[in-house]
Design an enzyme around this catalytic site. Structure first.
Site, PDB file in Angstrom:
ATOM      1  N   LYS A 139       0.710  -1.311  -0.097  1.00 59.28           N
ATOM      2  CA  LYS A 139      -0.143   0.022   0.116  1.00 59.28           C
ATOM      3  C   LYS A 139       0.955   1.280  -0.124  1.00 59.28           C
ATOM      4  O   LYS A 139       2.143   1.256   0.501  1.00 59.28           O
ATOM      5  CB  LYS A 139      -0.970  -0.082   1.263  1.00 59.28           C
ATOM      6  CG  LYS A 139      -0.196   0.178   2.614  1.00 59.28           C
ATOM      7  CD  LYS A 139      -0.200   1.381   3.083  1.00 59.28           C
ATOM      8  CE  LYS A 139       0.611   1.486   4.401  1.00 59.28           C
ATOM      9  NZ  LYS A 139       1.677   2.694   4.714  1.00 59.28           N
ATOM     10  N   PRO A 189       8.881  -4.732  -1.153  1.00 58.18           N
ATOM     11  CA  PRO A 189      10.347  -4.389  -0.273  1.00 58.18           C
ATOM     12  C   PRO A 189      10.073  -4.546   1.257  1.00 58.18           C
ATOM     13  O   PRO A 189       9.127  -4.104   1.913  1.00 58.18           O
ATOM     14  CB  PRO A 189      10.809  -2.975  -0.898  1.00 58.18           C
ATOM     15  CG  PRO A 189       9.933  -2.735  -1.996  1.00 58.18           C
ATOM     16  CD  PRO A 189       8.723  -3.615  -2.019  1.00 58.18           C
ATOM     17  N   VAL A 190      11.065  -5.011   2.063  1.00 57.80           N
ATOM     18  CA  VAL A 190      11.168  -5.208   3.260  1.00 57.80           C
ATOM     19  C   VAL A 190      11.206  -3.996   4.138  1.00 57.80           C
ATOM     20  O   VAL A 190      12.335  -3.164   3.704  1.00 57.80           O
ATOM     21  CB  VAL A 190      12.149  -6.209   3.474  1.00 57.80           C
ATOM     22  CG1 VAL A 190      12.179  -6.570   5.131  1.00 57.80           C
ATOM     23  CG2 VAL A 190      11.775  -7.716   3.009  1.00 57.80           C
ATOM     24  N   GLY A 198       7.869   0.637   4.577  1.00 63.72           N
ATOM     25  CA  GLY A 198       6.583   1.520   4.907  1.00 63.72           C
ATOM     26  C   GLY A 198       5.582   1.393   3.868  1.00 63.72           C
ATOM     27  O   GLY A 198       4.815   2.212   3.703  1.00 63.72           O
ATOM     28  N   GLY A 254       4.594  -4.345   4.066  1.00 69.65           N
ATOM     29  CA  GLY A 254       4.570  -5.649   3.796  1.00 69.65           C
ATOM     30  C   GLY A 254       4.243  -6.686   4.650  1.00 69.65           C
ATOM     31  O   GLY A 254       3.832  -7.644   4.578  1.00 69.65           O
ATOM     32  N   ALA A 287       0.630  -7.217   4.877  1.00 73.13           N
ATOM     33  CA  ALA A 287       0.067  -7.854   3.714  1.00 73.13           C
ATOM     34  C   ALA A 287       0.225  -9.316   3.975  1.00 73.13           C
ATOM     35  O   ALA A 287      -0.590 -10.295   3.668  1.00 73.13           O
ATOM     36  CB  ALA A 287       0.936  -7.517   2.494  1.00 73.13           C
ATOM     37  N   ASP A 298      -2.604  -1.385   9.945  1.00 69.18           N
ATOM     38  CA  ASP A 298      -2.552  -1.619   8.439  1.00 69.18           C
ATOM     39  C   ASP A 298      -3.227  -2.874   7.984  1.00 69.18           C
ATOM     40  O   ASP A 298      -3.590  -3.021   6.766  1.00 69.18           O
ATOM     41  CB  ASP A 298      -1.380  -1.260   7.940  1.00 69.18           C
ATOM     42  CG  ASP A 298      -0.577   0.237   7.985  1.00 69.18           C
ATOM     43  OD1 ASP A 298      -1.441   0.954   8.428  1.00 69.18           O
ATOM     44  OD2 ASP A 298       0.485   0.385   7.943  1.00 69.18           O
TER      45      ASP A 298
HETATM   46  O1  C5P Z   1      -0.247  -0.763  14.441  1.00 70.98           O
HETATM   47  P1  C5P Z   1       1.384  -0.547  14.103  1.00 70.98           P
HETATM   48  O2  C5P Z   1       1.940  -1.947  14.876  1.00 70.98           O
HETATM   49  O3  C5P Z   1       1.462  -0.639  12.564  1.00 70.98           O
HETATM   50  O4  C5P Z   1       2.146   0.535  14.788  1.00 70.98           O
HETATM   51  C1  C5P Z   1       3.294   0.613  14.950  1.00 70.98           C
HETATM   52  C2  C5P Z   1       3.498   1.964  15.613  1.00 70.98           C
HETATM   53  O5  C5P Z   1       3.179   3.085  15.064  1.00 70.98           O
HETATM   54  C3  C5P Z   1       2.635   2.052  17.043  1.00 70.98           C
HETATM   55  O6  C5P Z   1       3.323   1.558  17.980  1.00 70.98           O
HETATM   56  C4  C5P Z   1       2.646   3.664  16.963  1.00 70.98           C
HETATM   57  O7  C5P Z   1       3.929   4.107  17.827  1.00 70.98           O
HETATM   58  C5  C5P Z   1       2.609   4.113  15.621  1.00 70.98           C
HETATM   59  N1  C5P Z   1       1.173   4.483  15.398  1.00 70.98           N
HETATM   60  C6  C5P Z   1       0.770   5.524  16.087  1.00 70.98           C
HETATM   61  N2  C5P Z   1      -0.768   5.860  15.277  1.00 70.98           N
HETATM   62  C7  C5P Z   1      -1.174   4.870  14.410  1.00 70.98           C
HETATM   63  C8  C5P Z   1      -0.788   3.962  13.934  1.00 70.98           C
HETATM   64  C9  C5P Z   1       0.769   3.637  14.386  1.00 70.98           C
HETATM   65  O8  C5P Z   1       1.242   6.354  16.674  1.00 70.98           O
HETATM   66  N3  C5P Z   1      -2.399   5.367  14.109  1.00 70.98           N
END
Ligand code: C5P
Length: 306
Positions: free
Chosen positions: A16, A101-102, A105, A108, A111, A143
């Site tokens: 994405k 790509p690993v 952002g 991946g 997914a 995500d």
């Molecule tokens: O949900 P995910 O594991 O992808 O989030 C990784 C980190 O990104 C979270 O621990 C947080 O620090 C940050 N994050 C955030 N607000 C969001 C999504 C992610 O601060 N809405």
């Protein structure tokens, strides 16, 4: 509705980009309130699952050595979460082929989790609906529900609440992954720091991107791309600015850091323009990888069963 189980299932799920990432206040649970427009693009991870005595994971493809193969891997966590939710035995052998790509952002890992959910749902014949799978997905990461959903969608809450976006047209992208990683929590933390110490930043608003998507006009979409995490990502990796500028100078209709970076997404007028821009950006020698992809594409899907 339960379905016939299978011995082996292959699923794939897309990468994405965020066409707009508007970051609101930090919540008490440590996440930020978001309004983001997710867009699934045609780079895919593929996952085979088959019954096995225990949960195992093998990873192949570009960057495979950087992917954990233990129980911390998001695909393995997805299998365990779905097994717990449905009363199934989590013993499956996972074989993951990385095409996304690993650590770029581009979601991946999300997914892979989404592919594991649809694959194990088919393997076990548990027949969960999209809503039930989405609930399990939301526990795994912000995500992951979008990786299931695909297409183009507005994400709210911490990104896990999705509304499909009305749009038309296909868009040609170049995705350039700058050398060196960026940690998502660090980039959000830098945004909080900038907002606490600088002039109060007003969160962006996705309405320009939504209007551009309704029109289907890539020129409007290119102008509307926006990301509150771009300034913090540039503060942590100033070299990304050179990459964004190079894309704009060589014909991109819009250039934006995707998500928390370090991938930069460049919207191009058409495939030919994207092929040309990808060649220029590769030639700069500052990218780990440069890929071309079209969007939107569907979310995680089973592609074969036996
Ligand atoms: O949900 P995910 O594991 O992808 O989030 C990784 C980190 O990104 C979270 O621990 C947080 O620090 C940050 N994050 C955030 N607000 C969001 C999504 C992610 O601060 N809405």
């Amino acid at each position: 509705m339960t379905r016939r189980p299978h011995d082996r299932v292959t699923a794939r799920a897309p990468a994405k980009v965020n066409l707009c990432l508007a970051v609101g206040p930090l919540r008490e649970d440590g996440f930020h309130e978001l309004q983001t427009v997710f867009h699934a693009v045609g780079l895919f991870d593929e996952l085979d699952v088959e019954r096995a005595p225990a949960l195992t994971l093998t990873v192949t493809g570009e960057g495979a050595s950087e992917v954990p193969t233990d129980s911390t891997n998001l695909a393995a966590r997805a299998v365990a979460a779905l097994a717990a939710a449905t009363g199934q035995d989590p013993g499956v052998a996972l074989t993951l082929r990385k095409g996304i790509p690993v650590a770029g952002g581009m979601a991946g890992g999300s997914a892979d989790a989404a592919a594991a959910l649809v694959a194990c749902d088919a393997l076990w014949g548990t027949g969960l609906g999209r809503d039930e799978l989405s609930d399990v997905a939301a526990q795994l990461g912000s995500d992951v529900p979008f990786s299931l959903h695909g297409g183009t969608a507005l994400g709210t809450g911490r990104g896990e609440r999705l509304t499909p976006v009305l749009g038309q047209g296909e868009f040609s992208w170049v995705l350039a992954l700058a050398d060196g990683g960026l940690s998502t929590p660090d980039v959000y933390g830098e945004l909080d720091r900038q907002r606490a110490t600088g002039p109060v930043g007003v969160a962006l608003d996705p309405s320009g991107v939504l209007a551009a998507l309704r029109s289907g006009d890539p020129v409007l979409l290119g102008r509307a791309l926006c990301n509150d995490l771009q300034e913090p990502a540039l503060a942590l990796r100033p070299a990304l600015r050179l990459l964004l500028d190079a894309g704009s100078e060589h014909g991109a209709l819009g250039a934006v850091v995707s998500g928390s970076g370090p991938t930069c997404a460049f919207l191009c007028r058409d495939t030919a323009a994207a092929v040309a821009l990808a060649a220029v950006l590769s030639g700069l020698g500052v990218c780990r990888t440069v890929r071309r992809a079209d969007g939107p594409v569907p979310g995680a899907r089973v592609v074969s069963t036996s």
